[in-house]
Design a protein around this motif. Structure first.
Motif, PDB file in Angstrom:
ATOM      1  N   VAL A  14     -13.045 -27.764  28.711  1.00 17.98           N
ATOM      2  CA  VAL A  14     -14.422 -27.266  28.700  1.00 17.98           C
ATOM      3  C   VAL A  14     -14.858 -26.877  30.111  1.00 17.98           C
ATOM      4  O   VAL A  14     -15.497 -25.846  30.322  1.00 17.98           O
ATOM      5  CB  VAL A  14     -15.380 -28.297  28.060  1.00 17.98           C
ATOM      6  N   ALA A  15     -14.484 -27.676  31.097  1.00 13.62           N
ATOM      7  CA  ALA A  15     -14.815 -27.352  32.486  1.00 13.62           C
ATOM      8  C   ALA A  15     -14.124 -26.061  32.917  1.00 13.62           C
ATOM      9  O   ALA A  15     -14.715 -25.241  33.640  1.00 13.62           O
ATOM     10  CB  ALA A  15     -14.421 -28.501  33.410  1.00 13.62           C
ATOM     11  N   ALA A  16     -12.885 -25.846  32.480  1.00 18.27           N
ATOM     12  CA  ALA A  16     -12.170 -24.611  32.831  1.00 18.27           C
ATOM     13  C   ALA A  16     -12.879 -23.393  32.246  1.00 18.27           C
ATOM     14  O   ALA A  16     -13.037 -22.374  32.930  1.00 18.27           O
ATOM     15  CB  ALA A  16     -10.725 -24.679  32.345  1.00 18.27           C
ATOM     16  N   ALA A  21     -16.287 -18.664  33.078  1.00 22.12           N
ATOM     17  CA  ALA A  21     -17.532 -17.952  32.769  1.00 22.12           C
ATOM     18  C   ALA A  21     -18.359 -17.715  34.031  1.00 22.12           C
ATOM     19  O   ALA A  21     -19.001 -16.672  34.175  1.00 22.12           O
ATOM     20  CB  ALA A  21     -18.344 -18.732  31.748  1.00 22.12           C
ATOM     21  N   GLN A  22     -18.335 -18.670  34.934  1.00 25.12           N
ATOM     22  CA  GLN A  22     -19.109 -18.541  36.164  1.00 25.12           C
ATOM     23  C   GLN A  22     -18.474 -17.542  37.137  1.00 25.12           C
ATOM     24  O   GLN A  22     -19.168 -16.759  37.770  1.00 25.12           O
ATOM     25  CB  GLN A  22     -19.233 -19.906  36.833  1.00 25.12           C
ATOM     26  N   THR A  23     -17.146 -17.573  37.254  1.00 26.01           N
ATOM     27  CA  THR A  23     -16.470 -16.721  38.236  1.00 26.01           C
ATOM     28  C   THR A  23     -16.122 -15.328  37.706  1.00 26.01           C
ATOM     29  O   THR A  23     -15.852 -14.428  38.488  1.00 26.01           O
ATOM     30  CB  THR A  23     -15.197 -17.399  38.766  1.00 26.01           C
ATOM     31  N   HIS A  24     -16.100 -15.163  36.385  1.00 23.96           N
ATOM     32  CA  HIS A  24     -15.764 -13.872  35.764  1.00 23.96           C
ATOM     33  C   HIS A  24     -16.762 -13.572  34.642  1.00 23.96           C
ATOM     34  O   HIS A  24     -16.363 -13.397  33.479  1.00 23.96           O
ATOM     35  CB  HIS A  24     -14.336 -13.911  35.196  1.00 23.96           C
ATOM     36  N   PRO A  25     -18.051 -13.491  34.945  1.00 19.88           N
ATOM     37  CA  PRO A  25     -19.071 -13.368  33.896  1.00 19.88           C
ATOM     38  C   PRO A  25     -18.984 -12.085  33.073  1.00 19.88           C
ATOM     39  O   PRO A  25     -19.462 -12.067  31.935  1.00 19.88           O
ATOM     40  CB  PRO A  25     -20.390 -13.428  34.668  1.00 19.88           C
ATOM     41  N   ASP A  26     -18.371 -11.047  33.589  1.00 18.54           N
ATOM     42  CA  ASP A  26     -18.308  -9.782  32.861  1.00 18.54           C
ATOM     43  C   ASP A  26     -17.026  -9.608  32.051  1.00 18.54           C
ATOM     44  O   ASP A  26     -16.873  -8.597  31.349  1.00 18.54           O
ATOM     45  CB  ASP A  26     -18.453  -8.605  33.832  1.00 18.54           C
ATOM     46  N   ARG A  62      -5.868  -8.535  31.589  1.00 23.52           N
ATOM     47  CA  ARG A  62      -6.769  -9.205  32.535  1.00 23.52           C
ATOM     48  C   ARG A  62      -6.785 -10.706  32.292  1.00 23.52           C
ATOM     49  O   ARG A  62      -6.745 -11.495  33.242  1.00 23.52           O
ATOM     50  CB  ARG A  62      -8.185  -8.636  32.417  1.00 23.52           C
ATOM     51  N   TRP A  63      -6.835 -11.110  31.019  1.00 31.06           N
ATOM     52  CA  TRP A  63      -6.807 -12.546  30.714  1.00 31.06           C
ATOM     53  C   TRP A  63      -5.458 -13.157  31.097  1.00 31.06           C
ATOM     54  O   TRP A  63      -5.395 -14.246  31.661  1.00 31.06           O
ATOM     55  CB  TRP A  63      -7.111 -12.790  29.235  1.00 31.06           C
ATOM     56  N   ALA A  64      -4.366 -12.458  30.781  1.00 28.56           N
ATOM     57  CA  ALA A  64      -3.035 -12.972  31.129  1.00 28.56           C
ATOM     58  C   ALA A  64      -2.916 -13.152  32.633  1.00 28.56           C
ATOM     59  O   ALA A  64      -2.390 -14.159  33.122  1.00 28.56           O
ATOM     60  CB  ALA A  64      -1.951 -12.039  30.594  1.00 28.56           C
ATOM     61  N   ASN A  65      -3.406 -12.191  33.388  1.00 24.78           N
ATOM     62  CA  ASN A  65      -3.386 -12.276  34.845  1.00 24.78           C
ATOM     63  C   ASN A  65      -4.247 -13.443  35.341  1.00 24.78           C
ATOM     64  O   ASN A  65      -3.855 -14.176  36.248  1.00 24.78           O
ATOM     65  CB  ASN A  65      -3.863 -10.955  35.447  1.00 24.78           C
ATOM     66  N   LEU A  66      -5.421 -13.624  34.743  1.00 26.83           N
ATOM     67  CA  LEU A  66      -6.329 -14.687  35.148  1.00 26.83           C
ATOM     68  C   LEU A  66      -5.690 -16.070  35.008  1.00 26.83           C
ATOM     69  O   LEU A  66      -5.903 -16.943  35.843  1.00 26.83           O
ATOM     70  CB  LEU A  66      -7.618 -14.628  34.314  1.00 26.83           C
ATOM     71  N   VAL A  67      -4.881 -16.262  33.967  1.00 31.58           N
ATOM     72  CA  VAL A  67      -4.264 -17.576  33.761  1.00 31.58           C
ATOM     73  C   VAL A  67      -2.913 -17.704  34.455  1.00 31.58           C
ATOM     74  O   VAL A  67      -2.194 -18.686  34.281  1.00 31.58           O
ATOM     75  CB  VAL A  67      -4.148 -17.940  32.257  1.00 31.58           C
TER      76      VAL A  67
END
Length: 117
Positions: A14-16, A21-26, A62-67
């Motif tokens: 949940v914290a992740a 959400a805070q660092t990638h709001p868009d 973008r999601w794959a890169n983020l993780v």
């Protein structure tokens, strides 16, 4: 760990999600599920499963890169689901939280098709 999860086990996932959400709001939000993450028959613990249904071009990547996935198609298959979709799948982490990223698509993108068996 898959059978006896406690509320405390949900804290890191949940914290992740909150930090993402805070660092990638868009960044477009997929379906987000806190779930046991299993990769190659190995239980990685309680993590986040992200599911996208027919995402716009580039969103899955973008999601794959983020993780931190070095191969967005590490677990992609040409086999179709009952609904006729192909499934792109990869794994990574955010902080110490295991994450599975899944995209259901009408077809595998042409640039990806050559690398998927």
């Amino acid at each position: 760990m898959t059978g006896h999860r406690t509320v405390r086990d949900l804290l890191n996932p949940v914290a992740a999600v909150a930090l993402i959400a805070q660092t990638h709001p868009d960044l477009p939000a997929p379906v987000i599920e806190v779930a046991p993450i299993i990769r190659d028959r190995k239980d990685l613990g309680t993590g986040i499963r992200l599911q996208m249904h027919w995402p716009e071009d580039g969103i899955y990547e973008r999601w794959a890169n983020l993780v931190g996935s070095d191969d967005p198609d590490s677990h992609t298959s040409r086999l179709r689901t009952g609904a006729g979709n192909v499934v792109r799948r990869t794994f990574g982490t955010y902080g110490c939280v295991p994450i599975e990223v899944i995209a259901y698509l009408p077809d595998i993108p042409a640039a990806t098709a050559a690398t998927v068996s």
